[in-house]
Structures are given as structure tokens and as C-alpha cells.
Design an enzyme around this catalytic site. Structure first.
Site, PDB file in Angstrom:
ATOM      1  N   HIS A 189      -8.917   3.526  -1.327  1.00  0.00           N
ATOM      2  CA  HIS A 189      -8.097   3.216  -0.970  1.00  0.00           C
ATOM      3  C   HIS A 189      -7.780   2.451  -2.236  1.00  0.00           C
ATOM      4  O   HIS A 189      -7.513   1.144  -2.505  1.00  0.00           O
ATOM      5  CB  HIS A 189      -7.768   2.752   0.010  1.00  0.00           C
ATOM      6  CG  HIS A 189      -6.265   2.276   0.534  1.00  0.00           C
ATOM      7  ND1 HIS A 189      -5.146   2.503  -0.379  1.00  0.00           N
ATOM      8  CD2 HIS A 189      -6.113   1.130   1.610  1.00  0.00           C
ATOM      9  CE1 HIS A 189      -3.962   2.250   0.512  1.00  0.00           C
ATOM     10  NE2 HIS A 189      -4.421   1.455   1.454  1.00  0.00           N
ATOM     11  N   CYS A 232       0.543  -1.469  -0.204  1.00  0.00           N
ATOM     12  CA  CYS A 232      -0.431   0.090  -0.163  1.00  0.00           C
ATOM     13  C   CYS A 232       0.690   1.420  -0.460  1.00  0.00           C
ATOM     14  O   CYS A 232       0.420   2.545  -0.040  1.00  0.00           O
ATOM     15  CB  CYS A 232      -0.672   0.359   1.077  1.00  0.00           C
ATOM     16  SG  CYS A 232      -1.682  -1.325   1.058  1.00  0.00           S
TER      17      CYS A 232
END
Lengths: 131, 421
Positions: B367, B93
Site C-alpha cells: 500500500h 490514501c
């Protein structure tokens, strides 16, 4: 399906075998051949006692594939009495009674089933409440 | 170890992002083209694409999400940039901010003057269980995932440890979700650009429309405590404590300081760029803080020559509400154990002393993992140039920070930005 991926971890999964650093005596799990403390080579096998206490925990409600049959289940970071933290599921325990510091011991249980009802069963360590 | 300054100044002169959300009609390439086009339009003095010399792409797992590898040259081609060098950067991420940092290093080294940095992730092709499995590859698979842990589970274990040490209650985390949805409601690019109040009212309206009895929530707190409206994912984290599954892309253009004026008179200079790594969660001495984040933040402060009190706003990695609380302490906005109180007191709201995640954060904006780190820079660019519209923070934003985390803190990348008109 990828049997070797599980087979080569048999000592760790069934026996909680890690390593001990011959230079600084730190106990290492999972094993990695280089001591995370002193950086020296650490290939000496070490079998952990399997005793420890709950360091932190959560109860998983949204389980990944292969684990959904038993959800909700409680997983923990267990602080072994020799030092390292181990990531493991708790078993034979009422989730309401789990708390940080609870003494636990290692047992061998089914971890997951790969694929459908004909898929491989993966066994390994879990921890249960001890006295 | 002394921290080296960047040997050559680097500034952002253009920034853009796609709409974040779930788009069955678009793949990662389409979304990146959308972000790239917005970036080119944002360059004040116009951009001749032939000026771009190199491209870094942050992308976590196009291989598993889209069954497409070798993504960087394909995306370069999609925006007409071949044959310049294109490379994909993967750090879970934190892929986006890691790509940004590679772009900074490439210019600071003197090798290039103009570098494109992008981020892209197309996640919604897969059913949720497969998305979970794909994200799980960012953890220590044989020793963490085999136990039945999930990413919400890891952050839940962090929350459990934090609650035990500092006396936080699960309700405190809801302040973070409420605040980020309030901000996201003012961001037209957000996936869930709606306040929790509106969300709740929508649920009531939908029930009535179907002729069902209306749920009797007295307020949003009642709504957030209802297991049917806000189900438990991994105790103490509920659905509204978790960032969503998102498709999206982002892009920024980096230019060497001496050439900035060819592109804009309102650049955003990168003053500090720092990154740190760490072992898996089971190799930490403490779960209530991410050591890689603390280290990256302190190095970025030192490189920039500024202190936490100088930073006006921060975009931090709120993949889960507890992650924002911990981040607000790791970047030294608040002392250990004070982050949840600061969120409760409104200090991190847009009007607060230390606004965090004015974009809506990962929680509300969405996200798309590889795009998130670059999208944080896009928000900072907008806020610092007073282009954030309704969600613009009051007053000047001379200094800002972004904080992007991979997995449970095995990677953290922190950047500090300065407005230099």
C-alpha cells in the site's frame, strides 16, 4: 514547540466546549461555526456535561510516538448525552471490562508529551467509567 | 440530483506499475519511471510520448515521506514529459483514484485527448513511528490523533462496532488476509507475494536454521492466533489484518474515445466515475459502513447504467481486513452484515462468484498510499484483457470496479470499467 496549536484548543480540551446551533438546537463538537445539520451559522458556545457512553472502542498496542509509555491503552468514540461523538482515551479502567454502552464521564488528564523529557506536556479530556 | 453521464467517452489504453516493496536504493521518482515504462510498453500500437498532453499525479505526502514537495513536474521531467501541465492530487490514501478521476474529467470536458495518470509513494525512508505520524495527518489531527488514536485504531473501532451489530468474530477477518495473500502469491509485483502457509513455514525454517526450537503451529489458524507470530496492533486487529508500509508507483494512460484506435483495439472504457466526501469518524451516525463509499458506489452504478450483479470483479480498499468486509457491503456486492460471511464462504476468492482483490489487495500487494488507487486500475486492466497470468479469474470480465478510500472514508472514489473490443 507549536505551543499555539495546543493553546488555541484550551476551551475544547479542558472544558469540552463546543457549540449549539441557534437555528436547530443541534449540539456540535468539535466546534466548526457552521451547523452540520442545517448549514446555518452556529457560533454560540455550549459546554457539554461530559457524560456519555462508549459507542465503540479499541485497545491500542502499537502506540504512536508520545503515547508509547502508557501502551496498551483503550481509546473510544464516546457518545455524549447531548448527541455528538467524541474521540478520546479511556482512563482508570480495566480494558477487559470496557464494552459498548458503558457509561463514562469526562476527566482532565495528561494526553501526551511532545519530544523528549523537556518537551511540552499536553493536557486534555479523557473519559472514565461512571456509575 | 440526477447523475450526469460523462459528456465524452474515456478509455484506458495502457497501464503499468513498479514492483511494490521496500527499496532502499530507489526514490519515488525511480519507481515512477519504472511504472511509466511498463505502461508505455503495454500500449498495443505503441506510444509516442509527445501525444501526452497533461499529467495528474496521485501522491499523499512526498513532503513528509521524502522531504520533497512540488512532485508532479519533477516526475514529469523524469519521464521526459515537460513542458506539459503536471499537477499533484492529494486525498490521503485515495490520492490515486482522485488523480484518475481528474484525468477522466479533463478528457470528458473536451480540453485534452491524451492524459497520463500516475500514483507514487516512497514510504520506507522513515522509521515506522514517523510513517505512523505522517499517515495520521490524514485524520482530524487536533480531535482524533490527540486522543492517541492510530489508523489501525480507527478501523479497529469500526470492527468493534461491526462485531457488536452483526455477530462477527475477529477470526472471520483472518479469511480476508488468507485470501488476499493467496492472490498476492500469484502477483509478481506484490510486496508480500507469499501465502500465509508459506510465511509460517518460512518462520519455522528460520528458527531451525538458527538452532532454535521450531514453533509448534498446527496450521495457519494456530499461527494467526499466536501473539508472537501475529501480534495485536489495535484490538481486534492484529499484524496480519493490516496493510504494510510500501514503496511503489503506478501509471495509466487515458485517451478520448474517438482516438482510442490509434493506441489499441482492446481498450478498457471508463463507464462510471464517482467521488464523495465525509467528515471525520466522530461525525458519523454509524460506524459499520462508510457513507462516502456507499454514495460514490451508487453514483458510479447510476452513471454506468449497470447494477452490482453485472460487476464481475472488484479491487477494493483493504487497508485493513475489516475495510474489505465493509467495502464489499458498501459497493452492494453483499447486504449489510453479510460481507464477513461471504469472505468465509469463499465468494470473494478468485474462483468465487464475486472475486475481490485478485491482485492481493493492499494487504499483500502493498500500500504505497498515493499509488494504490491507480494500481487498482492496473489490476482491472490486466484481468479484463486476460493478462493477469496465474491469478487470472475464470471466464470473461466484461465489467469491473475499483473502490479507493482516503482515511476512514472522508474520501471515497469508485470507478466502473467496461471491456470494449
Amino acid at each position: 514547540m507549536e505551543i499555539a496549536r495546543h493553546w488555541r484548543l484550551k476551551q475544547q480540551r479542558y472544558g469540552l466546549v463546543g457549540e449549539v446551533c441557534p437555528h436547530c438546537d443541534v449540539k456540535i463538537f468539535p466546534p466548526r461555526d457552521v451547523c452540520p445539520e442545517c448549514g446555518g451559522e452556529a457560533k454560540t458556545l455550549y459546554t457539554f456535561s461530559g457524560k456519555g457512553e462508549v459507542y465503540s472502542y479499541t485497545t491500542i498496542y502499537e502506540a504512536p510516538a508520545g503515547y508509547d509509555e502508557t501502551a496498551p491503552y483503550t481509546v473510544a468514540l464516546v457518545k455524549l448525552e447531548e448527541g455528538p461523538l467524541v474521540t478520546a482515551q479511556l482512563t482508570d479502567v480495566d480494558e477487559e471490562s470496557v464494552q459498548i454502552g458503558m457509561p463514562v464521564e469526562m476527566v482532565t488528564r495528561k494526553l501526551r508529551q511532545d519530544g523528549d523529557e523537556r518537551g511540552m506536556l499536553v493536557y486534555g479530556y479523557k473519559f472514565r467509567k461512571s456509575t | 440530483m440526477p447523475i450526469n453521464k460523462l459528456p465524452r467517452g474515456v478509455a484506458i489504453v495502457g497501464a503499468g506499475m513498479s514492483k511494490f516493496g521496500a527499496f532502499p536504493d530507489k526514490n519515488g521518482r525511480d519507481l515512477f519511471v519504472e511504472a511509466y515504462k511498463e505502461m508505455t510498453r503495454s500500449v498495443d500500437k505503441g506510444l509516442d510520448p509527445s501525444a501526452i498532453e497533461c499529467f495528474y499525479l496521485g501522491n499523499f505526502s512526498s513532503d513528509l515521506f521524502e522531504r520533497q514537495g512540488h512532485t508532479a513536474p519533477l516526475l514529469a521531467d523524469a519521464v521526459g514529459l515537460t513542458p506539459i501541465p503536471a499537477a499533484r492530487v492529494e486525498n490521503a490514501c485515495a490520492s490515486g483514484a482522485t488523480a484518475l478521476r481528474q484525468g477522466v474529467i479533463a478528457i470528458a470536458s473536451g480540453l485534452y485527448d491524451v492524459v497520463l495518470v500516475g500514483g507514487a509513494e516512497k514510504m520506507t525512508n522513515l522509521p515506522t513511528a514517523d510513517v505512523t505520524d505522517t499517515l495520521a495527518t490524514a485524520a482530524d489531527v487536533p480531535f482524533e490523533i490527540a486522543a492517541g488514536f492510530t489508523f489501525p485504531g480507527f478501523y479497529a473501532a469500526i470492527a468493534t462496532a461491526y462485531m457488536a451489530r452483526y455477530g462477527m468474530k475477529p477470526e472471520h477477518l483472518m479469511n480476508v488476509a488468507i485470501k488476499n495473500h493467496d492472490n498476492g502469491a500469484l502477483n509478481p509485483k506484490a510486496q508480500f507475494g507469499v501465502t500465509i502457509q508459506k510465511w509460517m513455514e518460512g518462520r519455522v525454517a528460520a528458527a531451525l536454521k538458527k538452532g532454535k526450537p521450531a514453533p509448534a503451529w498446527s496450521d495457519i489458524w494456530d499461527f494467526l492466533h499466536d501473539d508472537s507470530a501475529n501480534p495485536m496492533v489495535a484490538w481486534p486487529l492484529r499484524l496480519f489484518d493490516c496493510s504494510p508500509i510500501t514503496d511503489g508507483a503506478s501509471a495509466v494512460l487515458l485517451v478520448a474515445e474517438e482516438r482510442v484506435r490509434e493506441f489499441t483495439d482492446h481498450p478498457i472504457r471508463i463507464l462510471g466515475s464517482a467521488q464523495a466526501s465525509d467528515a471525520a469518524l466522530h461525525d458519523r451516525a454509524d460506524l459499520t459502513s462508510l457513507p462516502a463509499a456507499k454514495l460514490a458506489a451508487s453514483r458510479a452504478y447510476e452513471m454506468a447504467g449497470v447494477t452490482p450483479k453485472d460487476i464481475r470483479i472488484a479491487e477494493v480498499h483493504d487497508c485493513f481486513t475489516i475495510a474489505e468486509v465493509v467495502a464489499s457491503e458498501d459497493i452492494d456486492f453483499f447486504a449489510p452484515g453479510e460481507g464477513f460471511k461471504a469472505a468465509e464462504d469463499g465468494m470473494t476468492a478468485r474462483e468465487g462468484a464475486k472475486p475481490i482483490n485478485t491482485s492481493g489487495g493492499l494487504k499483500s500487494k502493498g500500500h504505497p498510499v498515493g499509488a494504490s488507487g491507480v494500481a487498482q486500475a492496473v489490476e482491472v486492466w490486466k484481468q479484463m484483457r486476460v493478462e493477469a497470468g496465474e491469478r487470472q479469474v475464470p471466464g470473461d470480465v466484461p465489467l469491473a470496479m475499483t473502490h479507493n478510500v482516503g482515511a476512514t472514508g472522508s474520501t471515497c472514489v469508485v470507478h466502473i470499467y467496461e471491456r470494449r473490443d
